[in-house]
Design a protein around this motif. Structure first.
Motif, PDB file in Angstrom:
ATOM      1  N   LEU A 252      67.591  35.435  -8.011  1.00 57.13           N
ATOM      2  CA  LEU A 252      66.836  36.184  -7.018  1.00 57.13           C
ATOM      3  C   LEU A 252      67.775  37.267  -6.507  1.00 57.13           C
ATOM      4  CD1 LEU A 252      65.256  33.189  -5.023  1.00 57.13           C
ATOM      5  CD2 LEU A 252      64.032  34.742  -6.559  1.00 57.13           C
ATOM      6  N   ILE A 253      67.399  38.534  -6.692  1.00 56.32           N
ATOM      7  CA  ILE A 253      68.270  39.649  -6.344  1.00 56.32           C
ATOM      8  C   ILE A 253      67.557  40.531  -5.327  1.00 56.32           C
ATOM      9  CG2 ILE A 253      69.650  41.572  -7.204  1.00 56.32           C
ATOM     10  CD1 ILE A 253      69.307  40.300 -10.028  1.00 56.32           C
ATOM     11  N   SER A 273      68.397  41.921 -19.958  1.00 55.61           N
ATOM     12  CA  SER A 273      68.299  40.677 -20.729  1.00 55.61           C
ATOM     13  C   SER A 273      68.159  39.459 -19.827  1.00 55.61           C
ATOM     14  CB  SER A 273      69.541  40.521 -21.616  1.00 55.61           C
ATOM     15  OG  SER A 273      70.719  40.450 -20.811  1.00 55.61           O
ATOM     16  N   LEU A 274      68.363  39.653 -18.517  1.00 58.58           N
ATOM     17  CA  LEU A 274      68.188  38.557 -17.563  1.00 58.58           C
ATOM     18  C   LEU A 274      66.722  38.262 -17.279  1.00 58.58           C
ATOM     19  CD1 LEU A 274      71.059  39.541 -15.082  1.00 58.58           C
ATOM     20  CD2 LEU A 274      71.038  37.612 -16.678  1.00 58.58           C
ATOM     21  N   ASN A 275      65.812  39.058 -17.886  1.00 58.36           N
ATOM     22  CA  ASN A 275      64.370  38.806 -17.790  1.00 58.36           C
ATOM     23  C   ASN A 275      63.881  38.855 -16.344  1.00 58.36           C
ATOM     24  OD1 ASN A 275      61.862  38.306 -19.006  1.00 58.36           O
ATOM     25  ND2 ASN A 275      62.017  36.120 -18.559  1.00 58.36           N
ATOM     26  N   TYR A 313      63.371  38.861  -9.509  1.00 59.05           N
ATOM     27  CA  TYR A 313      63.425  37.424  -9.755  1.00 59.05           C
ATOM     28  C   TYR A 313      63.362  37.149 -11.247  1.00 59.05           C
ATOM     29  CZ  TYR A 313      58.341  37.598 -10.542  1.00 59.05           C
ATOM     30  OH  TYR A 313      57.086  37.884 -11.027  1.00 59.05           O
ATOM     31  N   SER A 314      63.932  36.014 -11.658  1.00 56.99           N
ATOM     32  CA  SER A 314      63.868  35.577 -13.056  1.00 56.99           C
ATOM     33  C   SER A 314      62.465  35.035 -13.320  1.00 56.99           C
ATOM     34  CB  SER A 314      64.907  34.484 -13.310  1.00 56.99           C
ATOM     35  OG  SER A 314      66.215  34.978 -13.138  1.00 56.99           O
ATOM     36  N   GLN A 315      61.682  35.792 -14.072  1.00 57.26           N
ATOM     37  CA  GLN A 315      60.265  35.444 -14.200  1.00 57.26           C
ATOM     38  C   GLN A 315      60.026  34.247 -15.109  1.00 57.26           C
ATOM     39  OE1 GLN A 315      58.100  38.807 -15.777  1.00 57.26           O
ATOM     40  NE2 GLN A 315      59.848  39.473 -16.994  1.00 57.26           N
ATOM     41  N   HIS A 316      61.024  33.850 -15.903  1.00 62.90           N
ATOM     42  CA  HIS A 316      60.850  32.634 -16.697  1.00 62.90           C
ATOM     43  C   HIS A 316      61.044  31.379 -15.847  1.00 62.90           C
ATOM     44  CE1 HIS A 316      65.190  33.399 -16.692  1.00 62.90           C
ATOM     45  NE2 HIS A 316      65.355  32.103 -16.899  1.00 62.90           N
ATOM     46  N   PHE A 355      59.617  27.172  -8.265  1.00 65.15           N
ATOM     47  CA  PHE A 355      60.148  26.962  -9.607  1.00 65.15           C
ATOM     48  C   PHE A 355      59.008  26.695 -10.586  1.00 65.15           C
ATOM     49  CE2 PHE A 355      63.937  25.674  -7.121  1.00 65.15           C
ATOM     50  CZ  PHE A 355      64.895  26.470  -7.733  1.00 65.15           C
ATOM     51  N   ASN A 356      59.114  27.298 -11.756  1.00 61.98           N
ATOM     52  CA  ASN A 356      58.193  26.965 -12.835  1.00 61.98           C
ATOM     53  C   ASN A 356      58.541  25.582 -13.401  1.00 61.98           C
ATOM     54  OD1 ASN A 356      56.784  29.399 -12.748  1.00 61.98           O
ATOM     55  ND2 ASN A 356      58.228  30.415 -14.126  1.00 61.98           N
ATOM     56  N   ASP A 357      57.554  24.937 -13.971  1.00 65.15           N
ATOM     57  CA  ASP A 357      57.800  23.625 -14.548  1.00 65.15           C
ATOM     58  C   ASP A 357      58.537  23.714 -15.872  1.00 65.15           C
ATOM     59  OD1 ASP A 357      56.647  22.257 -12.440  1.00 65.15           O
ATOM     60  OD2 ASP A 357      54.640  22.388 -13.301  1.00 65.15           O
TER      61      ASP A 357
END
Length: 363
Positions: A252-253, A273-275, A313-316, A355-357
């Motif tokens: 989270l930036i 590349s951090l998606n 945010y890291s979307q994965h 958080f994603n599962d």
């Protein structure tokens, strides 16, 4: 101010009286022993002190649809350039904002009220020049862990009667997270250390046990510095890559990037590349456009309305559960920001993440 001021600072008196006479030593994180404050009581106190000011901007959340409800509590993140007091009074020339509207005796309550209104779990601030005498003791007493990293050559120091340098500050809820690692980053551009900084902290969520990294930064301002800003952004991305590499730690930036979405530094974050994805794009109809503004002010050179602030945010790994909408032009008013009812020239960004599962899914 009367009794309200004495109530607020009675809880902080021991801390403030024991503060070192010079805060310029290393700006390292220092333990603060203060009495706990009730956030509801403090919010009431803010309202009492500010009773003569016009009603504050009232904002609502929107809730993007998601396929599967999260099994965990959301993480509320606030990003905000709060406007350094020395700059607001001495350098920024807000020609439509009366100087008395910037009086720190009341403006600090406007800032605290905004924070208390949304109760973030993670709070990322820029242009903090009252960290040691206000934000560290108060937010520590509200249950936050506090960190601060000042600019090496803060413009606040050029203002008479300043309160020290401004910098980035990061706070997180101690009941929900524990600190795993922390790094202060002095951003590099073109092989030179610059005046801009960042803080990156790896946290463990006590509920789920999951790790994530939160970062706060404030890139170089002003037109003509686009290449310099991009270099700073790339340095930050490289640092964050090193922190998370091989561990799958999501990010989270938060920051005031001083860059419109048309700038190269924005594209570098969007294509990293951090998606990463920008949370506030979810306010747009197509989910692809940033808001029309995050800052709106009037200076001697004219009106300045720009989108400069972001939560990436890291979307994965994360889903966005809600986003705080921005006030309309009519709600902001013809004199723009800051004002009697809003303390900064930048609007706060607030999002709820969960958080994603399937945290390892990259797409």
């Amino acid at each position: 101010m009367g009794n309200s001021t004495s109530r607020l600072y009675s809880a902080l008196a021991q801390t403030l009286s024991s503060s070192p006479p010079s805060l310029a030593e290393e700006y390292l994180e220092q333990p603060v022993d203060v009495q706990p404050l009730d956030p509801e009581e403090l919010l009431k106190e803010c309202e009492e002190v500010l009773h003569s000011r016009p009603p504050r901007l009232r904002r609502s959340f929107v809730f993007p649809p998601r396929d599967v409800p999260s099994q965990h509590h959301s993480i509320r993140v606030m990003q905000w350039n709060i406007l350094a007091q020395a700059l607001g009074e001495g350098k920024d020339s807000f020609v439509q904002c009366p100087l008395e509207a910037l009086n720190w005796a009341e403006r600090k309550y406007l800032i605290l009220e905004e924070i208390l209104m949304y109760r973030p779990d993670v709070l990322c601030l820029q242009e903090v020049d009252h960290y040691f005498d206000t934000f560290q003791p108060i937010l520590t007493s509200l249950g936050y862990h506090s960190s601060f990293y000042p600019k090496p050559w803060s413009p606040c120091l050029d203002v008479e009667h300043n309160n020290g340098p401004d910098g980035c500050a990061l706070f997180f809820n101690r009941d929900r997270f524990e600190l795993v690692d922390s790094i202060n980053i002095r951003l590099v551009a073109m092989m030179l250390k610059t005046n801009q900084v960042a803080i990156a902290q790896t946290l463990r969520c006590k509920e789920s046990g999951r790790l994530f990294c939160v970062a706060v930064t404030h890139l170089k301002a002003r037109s003509g510095w686009e290449v310099f800003r991009c270099a700073q952004g790339l340095d930050l991305l490289q640092n964050l890559q090193s922190i998370t590499e091989g561990m799958g730690i999501p990010l989270l930036i938060c920051g005031d990037f001083n860059a419109e979405p048309t700038e190269d530094v924005y594209r570098r974050f969007a294509n990293s590349s951090l998606n990463l994805n920008s949370a506030y794009k979810l306010l747009s109809h197509d989910g692809q456009s940033e808001p029309p503004y995050t800052t709106w002010k009037i200076r001697p050179s004219g009106e300045s309305c720009h989108t400069l602030d972001y939560i990436w945010y890291s979307q994965h790994a994360f889903s966005v559960d809600s986003v705080l909408v921005f006030p309309t032009e009519e709600e902001i008013g013809p004199n723009r920001l800051p004002s009697y009812n809003y303390p900064s020239d930048h609007l706060s960004l607030v999002c709820d993440f969960s958080f994603n599962d399937e945290p390892n899914r990259l797409l």
